[in-house]
Enzyme design. Structure first.
Site, mmCIF file in Angstrom:
data_model
loop_
_atom_site.group_PDB
_atom_site.id
_atom_site.type_symbol
_atom_site.label_atom_id
_atom_site.label_comp_id
_atom_site.label_asym_id
_atom_site.label_seq_id
_atom_site.Cartn_x
_atom_site.Cartn_y
_atom_site.Cartn_z
ATOM 1 N N ASP A 7 33.804 68.162 42.306
ATOM 2 C CA ASP A 7 34.513 68.976 41.316
ATOM 3 C C ASP A 7 33.894 68.604 39.975
ATOM 4 O O ASP A 7 34.146 67.530 39.444
ATOM 5 C CB ASP A 7 36.012 68.638 41.365
ATOM 6 C CG ASP A 7 36.807 69.310 40.244
ATOM 7 O OD1 ASP A 7 36.224 70.097 39.475
ATOM 8 O OD2 ASP A 7 38.020 69.043 40.151
ATOM 9 N N GLU A 146 36.653 77.142 42.545
ATOM 10 C CA GLU A 146 37.651 76.068 42.504
ATOM 11 C C GLU A 146 38.961 76.432 43.227
ATOM 12 O O GLU A 146 39.466 75.620 44.001
ATOM 13 C CB GLU A 146 37.910 75.665 41.047
ATOM 14 C CG GLU A 146 36.738 74.869 40.486
ATOM 15 C CD GLU A 146 36.657 74.884 38.970
ATOM 16 O OE1 GLU A 146 37.606 75.339 38.307
ATOM 17 O OE2 GLU A 146 35.621 74.437 38.437
#
Ligand code: AMP
Length: 587
Positions: A7, A146
């Site tokens: 991430d 995401e």
């Protein structure tokens, strides 16, 4: 061979892995699962990544950069010390640090990763992210959205179709996506957001609020210098975090200012309700974005099966409360909101390298793609209209074609200008590139037809091909990005070598907190102060101890870096100890 999930966030980044069917976020040497997305150089030129870089941000902004993700896909240059960096080069440094973190934690070399990006990222931004990975020595197996990663982490796999709202409020950005999950297939139906809204804004509002309280208390402004304001901002963030679990939070910042020779301290209490008043208007904006995303996905709030919260700022109770009131249901919890994107990325990485994890991704394109066209009207030919070839939210990979005709007699040239966006006026959208189809045979208007074919692949790369119907003449354009060139293998090699040179001294990254006195030789006066500080740590109350420890940490870094800030920090420590001892003697 293992592959990690990353991430790569605006404020913070994480790296995770699937091992023996289990997925976990990998800690750094300090045990922290989160790596602040901050890069800098100390005043001696040492590379700093993460918390160490963040710590010097306020004092040395000319040598430190954060939130580089906002610039991804552009050629915005950041000067750090005496060198300029492009956004993907800074991101490469963060990715390289995460790679190293994973290698340290796992004891083996890692060369493959799945990296996440916001659903609204353009292909320029996706390509820049991929390039950053390559520079960092990581083969980017896939770029995934995401919200899709977050949904994967929640493992919402049932045979029934589930519609999920993924609400992501981080430090600097806000996104909301509506995702549909059927069995192992996750599809982003719509997404909206504001990439300038997040926890940092809440910190700034509280910082101003604290400055107001200080002025009311003492009749003096908090000094405007960077170091004092940075302390106030840090205190504000701490208040915000405390207020997520308490109805009131106490702030105590010693020596914020002085009146003549008298030092002035900020000592006050902030109620959660006061904080909520400050941030409510910003949160209302996020609710509007939810409504827009639902409208785009053609869904009513009642049709939503589940709400997932992502990002550290969703820990604020008012956020949860307002979403609940808006959508009429309680968000699902269970996974830490700031880690679930990395966990989902790791699951996807596991799938791609054949680990025993089964999930398949379907993503959509975030913006409509098309070309500028001229349209015949009663007033004549009007150029500059945007003709959409692939509408936004189409499932990728996707290929679409459209046929266009010449608008003038004997037209020899057609300019193909590619844009992405939603505006009917082409120029109002983001230009992705253009090319010309030339030497068309002289024919009357409308009689030459050109097929324009758009091919959008899983990594968000767009290939445009034109074919002139008569002679079969072809043209091609590959849109890697809008602002930067894809690197040649030579450039990539050079960029890697430069990056490796920065990382040669591993100790410069994520310095662990060894004993200060072991670090370097220290002036006797400072050594005496440090001794007193260690003693004071045992006697002051918990809050002061935390503040003192923080000051000691800063001094440690300053000593290690031979920083020019050391004398000022030393003075702060002296003041602190003086203040602590007078307090003690009064008690
Ligand atoms: P992220 O970008 O997801 O890592 O989120 C970072 C943001 O979350 C920062 O603004 C933090 O201050 C904020 N944050 C972290 N923990 C909390 C908490 N317990 N309450 C409120 N905000 C938090």
């Amino acid at each position: 061979m293992k592959a990690v999930g990353i991430d790569l966030g605006t404020t913070n980044s994480e790296v995770a892995i699937v091992e023996n069917g289990q997925v976990r976020v990998l800690p750094g040497e300090d045990g922290d699962l989160i790596l602040p997305s901050c890069v800098g150089f100390s005043d001696t030129g040492k590379l700093l990544v993460g918390r160490e870089a963040l710590r010097q941000y306020a004092a040395a902004p000319e040598r430190t950069v954060k939130s580089i993700k906002r610039w991804m896909g552009t050629d915005h240059k950041t000067t750090l010390g005496d060198k300029e960096y492009l956004p993907h080069e800074i991101s490469a440094i963060i990715l390289r640090a995460l790679k190293q973190r994973a290698e340290n934690a796992l004891g083996e070399t890692i060369t493959q990763a799945v990296v996440t990006v916001p659903a609204y990222f353009t292909d320029a931004q996706r390509q820049a992210t991929k390039t950053a990975g390559e520079i960092a020595g990581l083969e980017v197996l896939q770029i995934i959205n995401e919200p899709t990663a977050a949904a994967l982490a929640y493992d919402l796999r049932s045979e029934e179709t589930e519609r999920v709202v993924v609400y992501d409020l981080g430090g600097g950005t806000f996104d909301v996506s509506v995702v549909e999950i059927t069995g192992e297939v996750t599809e982003v139906l719509a997404s909206h957001g504001n990439n300038r809204l997040g926890g940092d804004d809440f910190d700034r509002l509280l910082q101003l609020h604290l400055a107001d309280l200080f002025r009311k208390q003492h009749g003096v402004d908090v000094p405007d210098d960077a170091a004092t304001q940075a302390r106030l901002l840090r205190a504000a963030e701490q208040v915000k975090i405390d207020l997520s679990s308490h109805a009131f939070a106490t702030v105590r910042e010693a020596f914020l200012a002085s009146k003549g020779k008298t030092p002035l301290h900020l000592e006050t209490e902030v109620a959660r309700t006061d904080f909520e008043k400050l941030i409510r208007p910003l949160l209302e904006e996020t609710l509007e974005a939810i409504d827009r995303a639902l409208t785009d996905a053609k869904l009513e709030p009642e049709e939503i099966d589940r709400i997932i919260l992502v990002g550290g700022s969703t820990r604020i109770p008012l956020v949860q409360q307002m979403i609940q009131e808006d959508l009429g249901q309680t968000p699902t919890d269970g996974i830490q909101p700031d880690l679930c994107v990395a966990l989902g990325a790791a699951l996807q990485a596991g799938v791609l390298i054949g680990e025993a994890v089964d999930a398949i991704l379907v993503d959509v394109i975030p913006h409509s793609l098309g070309i500028a066209t001229a349209v015949p009207t009663p007033m004549g030919i009007m150029p500059g209209y945007f003709s959409v070839i692939i509408p936004r939210n189409s499932v990728v990979p996707v290929s679409r074609s459209q046929v266009y005709s010449t608008v003038f007699d004997e037209q020899e040239v057609v300019e193909i200008e590619v844009f992405q966006g939603e505006n009917a006026i082409a120029e109002e959208n983001v230009p992705l590139g253009s090319f010309r189809v030339e030497n068309l045979p002289p024919q009357p208007a409308g009689s030459i037809q050109i097929e324009v074919h758009f091919d959008f692949d899983l990594n968000g790369i767009l290939t445009v091909t034109t074919t002139e119907k008569g002679k079969g003449q072809q043209g091609t354009l590959v849109v890697n990005n809008a602002g930067i060139e894809k690197l040649s293998s030579h450039e990539l090699k050079q960029a890697r070598t430069d990056l490796e040179a920065l990382f040669k001294n591993d100790e410069t990254i994520e310095i662990s907190s060894e004993d200060i006195s072991d670090a370097v030789e220290i002036a006797p006066e400072l050594a005496g102060l440090l001794d007193r500080a260690q003693q004071a740590l045992l006697t002051v109350d918990a809050e002061q101890a935390e503040e003192l420890q923080d000051l000691l940490d800063q001094i440690k870094t300053a000593i290690a870096d031979n920083s020019a800030e050391l004398p000022q920090l030393q003075e702060e420590l002296e003041d602190f100890l003086y203040y602590a001892s007078t307090n003690e003697s009064q008690e």
